[in-house]
Design an enzyme around this catalytic site. Structure first.
Site, PDB file in Angstrom:
ATOM      1  N   GLY A 173      18.845 -22.717 -10.830  1.00  0.00           N
ATOM      2  CA  GLY A 173      17.963 -23.385 -11.716  1.00  0.00           C
ATOM      3  C   GLY A 173      18.675 -24.708 -12.127  1.00  0.00           C
ATOM      4  O   GLY A 173      18.375 -25.183 -13.173  1.00  0.00           O
ATOM      5  N   GLY A 200      16.570 -27.870 -13.504  1.00  0.00           N
ATOM      6  CA  GLY A 200      16.121 -27.738 -14.959  1.00  0.00           C
ATOM      7  C   GLY A 200      16.763 -28.625 -15.882  1.00  0.00           C
ATOM      8  O   GLY A 200      18.039 -28.877 -15.831  1.00  0.00           O
ATOM      9  N   GLY A 201      16.250 -28.677 -17.209  1.00  0.00           N
ATOM     10  CA  GLY A 201      16.948 -29.310 -18.244  1.00  0.00           C
ATOM     11  C   GLY A 201      18.182 -28.752 -18.693  1.00  0.00           C
ATOM     12  O   GLY A 201      19.512 -29.330 -18.804  1.00  0.00           O
ATOM     13  N   ILE A 202      18.014 -27.215 -18.864  1.00  0.00           N
ATOM     14  CA  ILE A 202      19.325 -26.521 -19.036  1.00  0.00           C
ATOM     15  C   ILE A 202      20.387 -26.622 -18.005  1.00  0.00           C
ATOM     16  O   ILE A 202      21.553 -26.785 -18.278  1.00  0.00           O
ATOM     17  CB  ILE A 202      19.059 -25.285 -19.600  1.00  0.00           C
ATOM     18  N   GLY A 203      20.063 -26.382 -16.948  1.00  0.00           N
ATOM     19  CA  GLY A 203      20.554 -26.423 -15.537  1.00  0.00           C
ATOM     20  C   GLY A 203      21.443 -27.592 -15.273  1.00  0.00           C
ATOM     21  O   GLY A 203      22.648 -27.422 -15.170  1.00  0.00           O
ATOM     22  N   TYR A 239       6.706 -13.244 -21.144  1.00  0.00           N
ATOM     23  CA  TYR A 239       8.095 -14.132 -20.968  1.00  0.00           C
ATOM     24  C   TYR A 239       9.057 -13.224 -21.869  1.00  0.00           C
ATOM     25  O   TYR A 239      10.159 -13.125 -21.423  1.00  0.00           O
ATOM     26  CB  TYR A 239       7.948 -15.528 -21.520  1.00  0.00           C
TER      27      TYR A 239
END
Length: 240
Positions: free
Chosen positions: A9, A12-15, A148
């Protein structure tokens, strides 16, 4: 000696934040993504100055066998950081069987099978770590995010169990549980919704992707050498 980390990931933003932090700290990286190649290309250009090896890997982790595309391209490995995932909002009574299957596969089944395939590389070295980005909802659950929450709770249970199994091998396993983080995952919320969330958070603001990356870097470092099986909550005091 180069140290290699796999980040799933990574687009993605965190990735992306995790990859930047690890690259700054001298790691060579396997950068996994699925459909969004543009951020990966940008990271590769950004990291050119660091002098490490940066290897993009495209794979769809929502379908059976997708994780094998990652394992086929992994050679030396010291760390695994799993940040990949998708959100799901809505009433539990409205979910479909396909929704449930996809959510559990992406967040639980694929990470477990991927880890299983790569574990021998870490065990052989007698060191290294596995860090999974879970969620505050995996700890406490959320209405309208039941599916989730269940998937993220499964990640936490996996980490706690695997950490005990691997403790004597020298491989540590932990999870970071973010609260509300200012990334694209929050884009579905209105400004009014976000303001309401911030009012609930004791620190009065959303977290940043860098906050999560800092926690990951700590868990991978020697400063965390006696930490395994833990859930590191990064949520501004929202849930304790």
């Amino acid at each position: 000696m180069k140290k290699f980390a796999l980040v799933t990931g990574a687009s993605g933003g965190i990735g992306q934040a995790v990859c930047r932090e690890l690259a700054r700290n001298g790691y060579s990286l396997y950068l996994h993504y699925n459909q969004n190649a543009a951020p990966i290309e940008s990271l590769l250009q950004e990291f050119a100055a660091y002098g490490g090896e940066y290897i993009p890997i495209q794979a769809d982790l929502s379908g059976s066998g997708g994780y094998k595309k990652i394992t086929a391209d992994i050679f030396s490995l010291d760390e695994i950081v799993i940040t990949s995932g998708t959100a799901h909002y809505g009433l539990f009574t409205d979910i479909t069987a396909q929704d449930a299957e996809n959510m559990m596969y992406v967040h639980a089944t694929a990470p477990m099978l991927l880890t299983k395939e790569l574990l021998p590389k870490l065990i052989k070295k007698g060191s290294g770590s596995i860090t999974i980005i879970s969620s505050i909802w995996g700890q406490t659950g959320s209405a309208c995010e039941v599916l989730y929450s269940a998937a993220k709770g499964a990640q936490i249970a996996f980490v706690k169990a695997l950490s005990k199994e691997l403790a004597l091998s020298g491989v540590r396993v932990n999870t970071v549980a973010p609260g509300a983080i200012s990334t694209n995952m929050m884009s579905g919320f209105s400004e009014e919704d976000i303001a309401g969330i911030q009012e609930e958070i004791p620190m009065g603001r959303l977290g940043t992707a860098q906050n999560i990356a800092d926690a990951v870097q700590f868990l991978l470092s020697e400063k965390a050498s006696y930490i395994t099986g833990q859930v590191i909550a990064v949520n501004g005091g929202w849930y304790t």
